[in-house]
Write a protein that holds these residues in place. Structure first.
Motif, PDB file in Angstrom:
ATOM      1  N   ALA A 269      36.503  -2.406  20.643  1.00 16.90           N
ATOM      2  CA  ALA A 269      36.061  -3.147  19.465  1.00 16.90           C
ATOM      3  C   ALA A 269      36.536  -4.585  19.547  1.00 16.90           C
ATOM      4  CB  ALA A 269      36.612  -2.508  18.204  1.00 16.90           C
ATOM      5  N   ALA A 270      35.748  -5.493  19.008  1.00 19.50           N
ATOM      6  CA  ALA A 270      36.134  -6.894  18.991  1.00 19.50           C
ATOM      7  C   ALA A 270      35.313  -7.611  17.940  1.00 19.50           C
ATOM      8  CB  ALA A 270      35.904  -7.540  20.351  1.00 19.50           C
ATOM      9  N   GLN A 271      35.816  -8.791  17.542  1.00 22.51           N
ATOM     10  CA  GLN A 271      35.023  -9.624  16.643  1.00 22.51           C
ATOM     11  C   GLN A 271      33.958 -10.360  17.443  1.00 22.51           C
ATOM     12  OE1 GLN A 271      38.271 -11.615  14.204  1.00 22.51           O
ATOM     13  NE2 GLN A 271      36.481 -11.902  12.894  1.00 22.51           N
ATOM     14  N   ALA A 272      34.333 -10.728  18.685  1.00 26.47           N
ATOM     15  CA  ALA A 272      33.404 -11.493  19.519  1.00 26.47           C
ATOM     16  C   ALA A 272      32.920 -10.612  20.666  1.00 26.47           C
ATOM     17  CB  ALA A 272      34.106 -12.722  20.068  1.00 26.47           C
TER      18      ALA A 272
ATOM     19  N   GLY B  47      21.023  -5.163  14.743  1.00 27.95           N
ATOM     20  CA  GLY B  47      21.042  -4.281  13.587  1.00 27.95           C
ATOM     21  C   GLY B  47      19.738  -3.567  13.328  1.00 27.95           C
ATOM     22  N   HIS B  48      18.750  -3.782  14.171  1.00 24.36           N
ATOM     23  CA  HIS B  48      17.481  -3.087  13.958  1.00 24.36           C
ATOM     24  C   HIS B  48      17.602  -1.620  14.324  1.00 24.36           C
ATOM     25  CE1 HIS B  48      15.292  -6.653  12.815  1.00 24.36           C
ATOM     26  NE2 HIS B  48      15.997  -7.287  13.729  1.00 24.36           N
ATOM     27  N   SER B  49      18.472  -1.356  15.284  1.00 23.22           N
ATOM     28  CA  SER B  49      18.781   0.052  15.515  1.00 23.22           C
ATOM     29  C   SER B  49      20.258   0.257  15.187  1.00 23.22           C
ATOM     30  CB  SER B  49      18.500   0.424  16.966  1.00 23.22           C
ATOM     31  OG  SER B  49      19.351  -0.304  17.819  1.00 23.22           O
ATOM     32  N   GLU B  50      20.545   1.423  14.659  1.00 21.00           N
ATOM     33  CA  GLU B  50      21.929   1.678  14.233  1.00 21.00           C
ATOM     34  C   GLU B  50      22.848   1.748  15.444  1.00 21.00           C
ATOM     35  OE1 GLU B  50      22.065   5.160  11.898  1.00 21.00           O
ATOM     36  OE2 GLU B  50      20.980   4.249  10.218  1.00 21.00           O
ATOM     37  N   GLY B  51      24.098   1.595  15.211  1.00 19.34           N
ATOM     38  CA  GLY B  51      25.023   1.733  16.319  1.00 19.34           C
ATOM     39  C   GLY B  51      26.164   0.734  16.258  1.00 19.34           C
ATOM     40  N   VAL B  52      25.865  -0.472  15.748  1.00 25.97           N
ATOM     41  CA  VAL B  52      26.953  -1.432  15.600  1.00 25.97           C
ATOM     42  C   VAL B  52      27.641  -1.111  14.267  1.00 25.97           C
ATOM     43  CG1 VAL B  52      27.578  -3.857  15.422  1.00 25.97           C
ATOM     44  CG2 VAL B  52      25.657  -3.161  16.872  1.00 25.97           C
ATOM     45  N   THR B  53      28.913  -0.763  14.358  1.00 28.58           N
ATOM     46  CA  THR B  53      29.627  -0.381  13.138  1.00 28.58           C
ATOM     47  C   THR B  53      31.011  -1.004  13.106  1.00 28.58           C
ATOM     48  OG1 THR B  53      30.657   1.544  14.143  1.00 28.58           O
ATOM     49  CG2 THR B  53      28.510   1.894  13.111  1.00 28.58           C
ATOM     50  N   SER B  54      31.591  -0.952  11.904  1.00 28.48           N
ATOM     51  CA  SER B  54      32.981  -1.385  11.772  1.00 28.48           C
ATOM     52  C   SER B  54      33.875  -0.297  12.356  1.00 28.48           C
ATOM     53  CB  SER B  54      33.316  -1.586  10.300  1.00 28.48           C
ATOM     54  OG  SER B  54      33.375  -0.333   9.668  1.00 28.48           O
ATOM     55  N   LEU B  55      35.172  -0.572  12.387  1.00 22.70           N
ATOM     56  CA  LEU B  55      36.104   0.425  12.913  1.00 22.70           C
ATOM     57  C   LEU B  55      36.045   1.710  12.106  1.00 22.70           C
ATOM     58  CD1 LEU B  55      39.295  -1.564  13.902  1.00 22.70           C
ATOM     59  CD2 LEU B  55      37.496  -0.654  15.353  1.00 22.70           C
TER      60      LEU B  55
ATOM     61  N   PHE C 133      31.383 -11.626  14.810  1.00 14.13           N
ATOM     62  CA  PHE C 133      31.266 -10.862  13.558  1.00 14.13           C
ATOM     63  C   PHE C 133      32.436 -11.175  12.628  1.00 14.13           C
ATOM     64  CE2 PHE C 133      28.941  -8.628  16.805  1.00 14.13           C
ATOM     65  CZ  PHE C 133      27.790  -8.198  16.173  1.00 14.13           C
ATOM     66  N   ASP C 134      32.294 -10.784  11.354  1.00 10.04           N
ATOM     67  CA  ASP C 134      33.361 -11.086  10.380  1.00 10.04           C
ATOM     68  C   ASP C 134      34.565 -10.181  10.568  1.00 10.04           C
ATOM     69  OD1 ASP C 134      31.937  -8.767   9.362  1.00 10.04           O
ATOM     70  OD2 ASP C 134      33.149  -9.037   7.556  1.00 10.04           O
ATOM     71  N   GLN C 135      34.409  -9.094  11.267  1.00  9.25           N
ATOM     72  CA  GLN C 135      35.527  -8.176  11.490  1.00  9.25           C
ATOM     73  C   GLN C 135      35.309  -7.479  12.837  1.00  9.25           C
ATOM     74  OE1 GLN C 135      34.919  -4.385   9.038  1.00  9.25           O
ATOM     75  NE2 GLN C 135      33.699  -5.831   7.855  1.00  9.25           N
ATOM     76  N   LEU C 136      36.264  -6.663  13.230  1.00  9.91           N
ATOM     77  CA  LEU C 136      36.117  -5.941  14.490  1.00  9.91           C
ATOM     78  C   LEU C 136      34.923  -4.992  14.387  1.00  9.91           C
ATOM     79  CD1 LEU C 136      39.818  -4.907  15.264  1.00  9.91           C
ATOM     80  CD2 LEU C 136      38.555  -6.833  16.193  1.00  9.91           C
ATOM     81  N   VAL C 137      34.066  -5.029  15.398  1.00  8.75           N
ATOM     82  CA  VAL C 137      32.961  -4.075  15.414  1.00  8.75           C
ATOM     83  C   VAL C 137      32.929  -3.375  16.764  1.00  8.75           C
ATOM     84  CG1 VAL C 137      31.503  -5.313  13.766  1.00  8.75           C
ATOM     85  CG2 VAL C 137      31.285  -5.795  16.209  1.00  8.75           C
ATOM     86  N   LYS C 138      32.277  -2.243  16.774  1.00  7.18           N
ATOM     87  CA  LYS C 138      32.110  -1.520  18.028  1.00  7.18           C
ATOM     88  C   LYS C 138      30.631  -1.141  18.174  1.00  7.18           C
ATOM     89  CE  LYS C 138      33.589   2.686  15.683  1.00  7.18           C
ATOM     90  NZ  LYS C 138      34.540   3.751  15.561  1.00  7.18           N
ATOM     91  N   GLY C 139      30.286  -0.718  19.337  1.00  4.16           N
ATOM     92  CA  GLY C 139      28.915  -0.268  19.567  1.00  4.16           C
ATOM     93  C   GLY C 139      27.924  -1.368  19.913  1.00  4.16           C
ATOM     94  N   VAL C 140      28.423  -2.534  20.333  1.00  2.23           N
ATOM     95  CA  VAL C 140      27.505  -3.593  20.758  1.00  2.23           C
ATOM     96  C   VAL C 140      27.126  -3.313  22.215  1.00  2.23           C
ATOM     97  CG1 VAL C 140      27.265  -6.068  21.200  1.00  2.23           C
ATOM     98  CG2 VAL C 140      28.534  -5.270  19.193  1.00  2.23           C
ATOM     99  N   ASN C 141      25.845  -3.060  22.463  1.00  6.82           N
ATOM    100  CA  ASN C 141      25.410  -2.816  23.836  1.00  6.82           C
ATOM    101  C   ASN C 141      23.917  -3.108  23.954  1.00  6.82           C
ATOM    102  OD1 ASN C 141      23.981  -0.456  22.954  1.00  6.82           O
ATOM    103  ND2 ASN C 141      25.968   0.614  22.930  1.00  6.82           N
TER     104      ASN C 141
END
Lengths: 494, 700
Positions: free
Chosen positions: B322-325, B350-358, B286-294
């Motif tokens: 959180a991580a970029q990768a 991104g089809h379901s919400e949950g992945v967000t920036s910090l 991702f272009d920045q740190l994101v969280k909620g990838v599962n």
């Protein structure tokens, strides 16, 4: 003054002084105050019924009658100054005065609004202001005359650089440059860089030649130096005429006497900049409450407190000189009394011939002055301010800066709903001066008209047609300028 | 206070005597006070003692705490008398005010005042008047500004009014970091809640740019304006919503996977991968740190797996949430035992919400990655892998192309994901024009004067412009970075003219070099070589970014495919970010400026087999500065050393080395030419690295 009035005066006691000052103009008043302050006995005489002489602030009628009275030589039995030997003791040199004012033109547009004219305190020598950081202001503080008078800040300085005649604030400090919306970013950068250059020149310690402006540049014309610094015309004009207050057009000079040298230009710039913001007030200038005439009067009061004797309404007829050693001994008053002192200070408007003293030839210049009383401020959001029209901004033949001072009614120079506008410039010839006075007047009128037209957009249009005249009164006159060649800080037209 | 000359110190003897008297007075006060505090005496006399103490030394924090206790005590005594309570608080304010007169930069005093105010018993108007006085005396004092924000909030002063206050302060003197800072804080707030007049970020930012230009051009030597400009630039180009920029395997790729060392390349496949563990990593960048990838936010559609079983792991040095990768592993065990077959895989994000920036901002857009995995069934699956050949990083072993087969080096393509037009990161006409306008202005300024921060700003603007233009281009990799040369020149110039910030410029310069050299698959192919040791038939593609005078690594999103990386002969100090190269097996960091093992921490997350860190500076610096910049290994919960060495000093002496190497299964390590590398250390390494076969060119 008629001699009959004067002769009814009781004799002055004592009749011998350390110093006699004739004329209560600004310089005479300062001298009287200084002499009294160090314990010298002094006599201060003025033929007028008021203090201040040619620096006085007068009511409307006093003003016009004073101008008219001084537009012809004072009545004197002899037309030519003479001297004669009297009592075998003294050589007597008769005093005459120069004719100071000419081409007086007074127009009353709205007599009703002016009333009896007693609410006005019009400066004879306007426009005059004080720099907050120069020696005159220091003198005001040191001499203690501030307790007799009050000063108000002049909001700021404007200049007219554009052909549309718009009044723009002079970018005279870092903050003013920041706020300015008329200069391009590049011009802003150039101007502050120049200010910094001057600052580092001043800060540079002896021997640090890299930070200093070279002696050749300092001795050369300021305009050349500004060119050398690659400053664009607009910035150059602001520095020369609106900050360093050059009198003459520095680009078309025929006489080296009128060149503003770099060192002088920088001195003036520095005084200006030090003045900005001093005493926690906006702008660089001060103006006395109740008009400039307060200033000599306050010095006189200071002198009187310290023991100086004052005699008003007392013309001085002649100087007395010792026959044997040719020293000045005293003066003969219109009352017939002779008062004595070996130190005599004469107002520069006096003239006399003497066997032992011939006055040096004084370069005669003229200053054209105009005053108008208006209902609305020349600039809607400002009330008391200075405006500079640089040379050639009003007319191609305008060779000198035209400086304007608007003073608001809250400074007690006129009723509170009015403004007094002073303007003046140096000139060589009365006709030329009169023409430019009219040009200036119409430029100022157009500022008022612009303002009216702005108003009309919001109000009914037919109202403007029937509205009262915006100019209530105006006066033009040409004054002979007797230049005293001392190093004076750039106060308006000393 | 600012801009006030320091007072000349008093003559020594006199000063000493004076300070001795003062100290004596304070000492008496202090001991009386502490006695009172200890015995919980809150009489008027006791309070006066503390007031006197604080008024002469506002830094006695215990004094303020004592007064807080005293106030609470007094309040409990005078319950139900509002007048008494008011008096108590008034007295506190008076003490604080006179303490501030002694030192109005006293944290304790300001804090105590806040505490009193927060009780809600005191008139707030007085506070504003007090602030006006303080801010007139020193318009830049950040304590006063801080307190102003506090009071404004209590008073519910409109943000617009406070914004106007900053305008006034800036117009009085624009050399005021605090005022600019407060302005940025207020504007952020107003823009966020879209207050009336602040609905359009573009309009507000344009006006702010104009304002700050006045400051910068009026006095380029004053840095406060530049800092505000940097904030504005960030507001302009920073994408608020995170978005996916690349992945591995790349979108639309055709991947050949085999379990031994050389999958046969077929004409159709665009990439190959050797999976000894019979798993296939999937990497999202991702272009920045994101969280909620599962497994519930990322759908993986393939017959190889069911997405609900996948465990997504952040690839981050600090293994936070959180991580970029992000990475997950597909198990290929069943597929690999069957016949060769192509498996299409589709990943939806991104089809379901949950992945967000910090800051909890949702993804900018949905993305879909589709690629094919060809699993190759090979007869020689169980080749003996006991003996490993030594990797020799000599130029002779790197070949631009295979002469015999007349094939070019297969560059593993990376694809920066295109994003639907309506959902692009900031790249509207306004963004482009704003940046272009800024660039023109600062070029003009720099043509007039030489200004370091101006050059830096121009370099940042050009980089930002290129970045925006890249995302406007479809596909992004097709964008030609037109300003790279100018940026490089600016940073080179800055390195020379401003040596005290050399390292920062160097890093930026490195970034620009990498930008240029990795911009497209074409440019990458110039740095890609076959590694082919004469003794072996196996070949690996190596990305060689050696001898480029890099100080750091970047543009990781374009390098996710790299398995063999040569970064030797650079000036690398940090390899932060390298942890995202999850396929990396061979790494050459020789002849760089790595100063400690701590700096190599990102390697712990990689499947590294071969590492060359010869001729660095490990052990040359007695103080490991990296430790202060990154999380210290000691601060983490590491299990106790799970091997017993004959010499307990080993772990003590080589703790960092131990932490780094125990997680790696290196088969080859070159570490010669570092200060630390003596015989004792070598024997330590042999003990820790059990799988090691080659050490410093020697077969073990």
């Amino acid at each position: 003054m008629a001699e009959d009035d004067a002769s009814s005066y009781p004799p002055i006691e004592p009749s011998t002084f350390d110093l006699i000052v004739i004329g209560t103009g600004l310089s005479g008043s300062i001298l009287a105050a200084a002499a009294s302050a160090v314990g010298k006995s002094a006599l201060h005489i003025d033929p007028n019924p008021f203090y201040g002489s040619h620096y006085a602030s007068l009511t409307l009628h006093e003003f016009t009658s004073f101008l008219t009275a001084h537009s012809a030589p004072l009545p004197h039995p002899n037309t030519q100054p003479q001297f004669q030997i009297e009592n075998n003791d003294y050589i007597v040199a008769e005093l005459t005065t120069h004719t100071l004012y000419s081409d007086i033109e007074v127009t009353v547009h709205d007599p009703e609004a002016l009333g009896n004219g007693k609410k006005f305190n019009l400066d004879l020598a306007g426009p005059r202001v004080l720099y907050r950081a120069d020696s005159a202001t220091e003198l005001v503080v040191k001499s203690g005359i501030e307790q007799y008078m009050e000063f108000r800040a002049v909001d700021g300085t404007m200049y007219v650089g554009s052909s549309e005649g718009r009044l723009d604030a002079v970018p005279d400090s870092r903050e003013a440059v920041f706020k300015d919306r008329t200069m391009s970013l590049k011009e802003k950068n150039q101007l502050t860089r120049f200010f910094k250059l001057v600052q580092s020149h001043l800060d540079a310690t002896e021997g640090d030649e890299t930070a200093r402006i070279s002696p050749e540049d300092l001795d050369g014309p300021f305009a050349d130096f500004l060119n050398k610094m690659r400053l664009p015309e607009k910035i150059k004009s602001i520095i020369l005429y609106a900050i360093s207050m050059a009198d003459y057009d520095q680009d078309n000079l025929h006489d080296d006497n009128y060149v503003l040298k770099t060192k002088d230009g920088i001195d003036r710039l520095v005084i200006y900049q030090k003045s900005v913001g001093r005493f926690n007030a906006p702008g660089a200038f001060l103006y006395p409450q109740y008009g400039q005439g307060e200033l000599p009067q306050a010095f006189c009061r200071r002198a009187a407190v310290k023991g100086c004797i004052y005699v008003l309404r007392m013309p001085v007829l002649a100087l007395l000189m010792d026959k044997t050693n040719e020293q000045y001994k005293g003066v003969r008053l219109a009352s017939g009394q002779m008062v004595f002192s070996s130190q005599i200070v004469l107002d520069p408007c006096y003239n006399f011939t003497s066997p032992i003293y011939s006055r040096p030839r004084i370069r005669r210049e003229k200053v054209a002055r105009g005053i108008c009383i208006i209902r609305k401020s020349l600039k809607p959001d400002s009330s008391t301010f200075v405006v500079v029209y640089p040379p050639r901004s009003l007319h191609p033949e305008q060779m000198t800066s035209v400086r304007v001072l608007q003073v608001a009614g809250n400074l007690n120079v006129c009723p509170s709903n009015m403004y007094v506008v002073y303007f003046a410039f140096l000139c060589f010839d009365a006709d030329q001066g009169k023409r430019l006075l009219h040009t200036t007047m119409s430029a100022l009128s157009s500022l008022l008209a612009d303002e009216n037209s702005e108003d009309s957009s919001s109000s009914l249009p037919e109202k403007t047609g029937t509205s009262e005249p915006s100019i209530l009164w105006n006066a033009f006159y040409i004054q002979e300028l007797i230049k005293v060649s001392t190093r004076v800080s750039p106060i308006y037209f000393s | 206070m600012h801009g006030r000359p320091r007072k000349a110190p008093k003559p020594e003897a006199e000063a000493e005597a004076a300070s001795a008297i003062k100290a004596e007075k304070l000492r008496i006060l202090q001991s009386t006070f502490l006695q009172n505090h200890l015995n919980k005496i809150y009489t008027k006399e006791a309070l006066d003692v503390s007031a006197k103490l604080l008024e002469s030394n506002p830094e006695v924090y215990t004094g303020w705490n004592y007064r807080k206790l005293a106030v609470e005590h007094q309040l409990s005594q005078s319950e139900s008398d509002p007048e008494a309570a008011k008096n108590i608080f008034d007295e506190e304010l008076r003490v604080v005010e006179s303490a501030l007169r002694t030192n109005f930069k006293s944290y304790g005093a300001w804090h105590h005042r806040k505490w009193v105010l927060s009780k809600g018993q005191s008139p707030l108007d007085h506070e504003l008047r007090l602030l006006d006085k303080f801010q007139k005396a020193d318009s830049r004092n950040f304590h006063a500004w801080n307190y102003r924000r506090f009071v404004a909030e209590l008073m519910k002063t409109s943000a617009e009014k406070e914004l106007q206050y900053t305008t006034n302060m800036i117009e009085t003197n624009f050399s005021n970091y605090s005022a600019w800072h407060n302005r940025s804080a207020i504007l952020s707030h107003l823009l966020k809640k879209k207050a009336s007049g602040f609905e359009s970020q573009e309009k507000v930012l344009t006006e702010e740019f104009e304002l700050v230009h006045q400051a910068i051009f009026t006095d380029p030597d004053d840095q406060s304006g530049w800092f505000y400009h940097l904030w504005l630039l960030q507001q302009t180009v920073k994408p608020e919503s995170p978005f996916l920029i690349s992945s591995w395997p790349p979108h639309a790729s055709d991947l050949m996977v085999a379990s031994d060392s050389s999958p046969s390349s077929s004409a159709s496949s665009t990439a190959s991968y050797v999976s000894k563990t019979r798993t296939l990593p999937l990497i999202l960048y991702f272009d920045q740190l994101v969280k909620g990838v599962n497994s519930s936010t990322i759908t993986v559609d393939s017959e190889l797996c069911s997405s609900t079983n996948l465990i997504w792991r952040p690839v981050s040095k600090n293994t936070a949430t959180a991580a970029q990768a992000w990475i997950t592993e597909l198990t290929l065990l069943d597929a690999m035992s069957g016949a060769s077959k192509a498996y299409p895989i589709k990943i939806s994000i991104g089809h379901s919400e949950g992945v967000t920036s910090l800051s909890n901002v949702q993804l900018l857009a949905t993305s879909q990655i589709a690629f094919t995995v060809n699993i190759e069934k090979r007869a020689s699956d169980n080749a003996n892998e006991q003996d490993v050949e030594e990797i020799l990083w000599t130029d002779g072993n790197f070949h631009a192309s295979e002469i015999h087969h007349k094939e070019s080096v297969p560059v593993h393509p990376f694809t920066l994901l295109s994003i639907a037009d309506e959902k692009k990161p900031p790249s509207s006409t306004w963004h482009v024009n704003t940046l272009l306008n800024e660039i023109t202005l600062f070029r003009e300024l720099l043509s007039e004067i030489s200004c370091k921060i101006g050059k830096l700003t121009l370099a940042r603007l050009l980089t930002a412009y290129d970045s925006i233009m890249m995302w406007k281009t479809n596909p992004p990799c097709a964008y030609k970075f037109v300003h790279t040369e100018e940026v490089l020149e600016l940073y080179s110039d800055l390195m020379k003219s401003d040596p005290s910030h050399f390292q920062y410029y160097k890093d930026q310069h490195s970034s620009a070099v990498l930008q240029k050299e990795t911009a497209s698959n074409d440019s990458l192919s110039k740095h890609s070589f076959f590694y082919k040791n004469s003794a072996s038939a196996s070949k690996v593609t190596c990305l060689r970014l050696n001898s480029m005078s890099l100080s750091r690594i970047g543009f990781i999103e374009r390098l996710l495919w790299v398995q063999m990386l040569d970064l030797s002969h650079n000036e690398i100090r940090t390899i932060d970010g390298l942890e995202a190269l999850q396929l990396l097996r061979y790494l050459n960091l020789s002849d760089n400026k790595i100063k400690s093992f701590t700096a190599l921490e990102p390697l712990r997350q990689l499947p590294l087999e071969v590492l060359n860190i010869s001729r660095n500076e490990i052990g040359s610096h007695s103080i490991d500065t990296t430790r202060y910049l990154s999380a210290s290994p000691l601060s983490h919960t590491y299990s106790n050393p799970d091997f017993i060495t004959s010499d307990p000093d080993d772990i003590k002496n080589y703790w960092e080395a131990y932490i780094l190497f125990k997680g790696l299964s290196l088969t080859q390590l070159d570490i010669a030419g570092n200060q630390i590398c003596d015989d004792k250390f070598i024997s330590f390494l042999v003990k820790v690295l059990t799988s090691l076969q080659w050490l410093n060119g020697r077969k073990l």
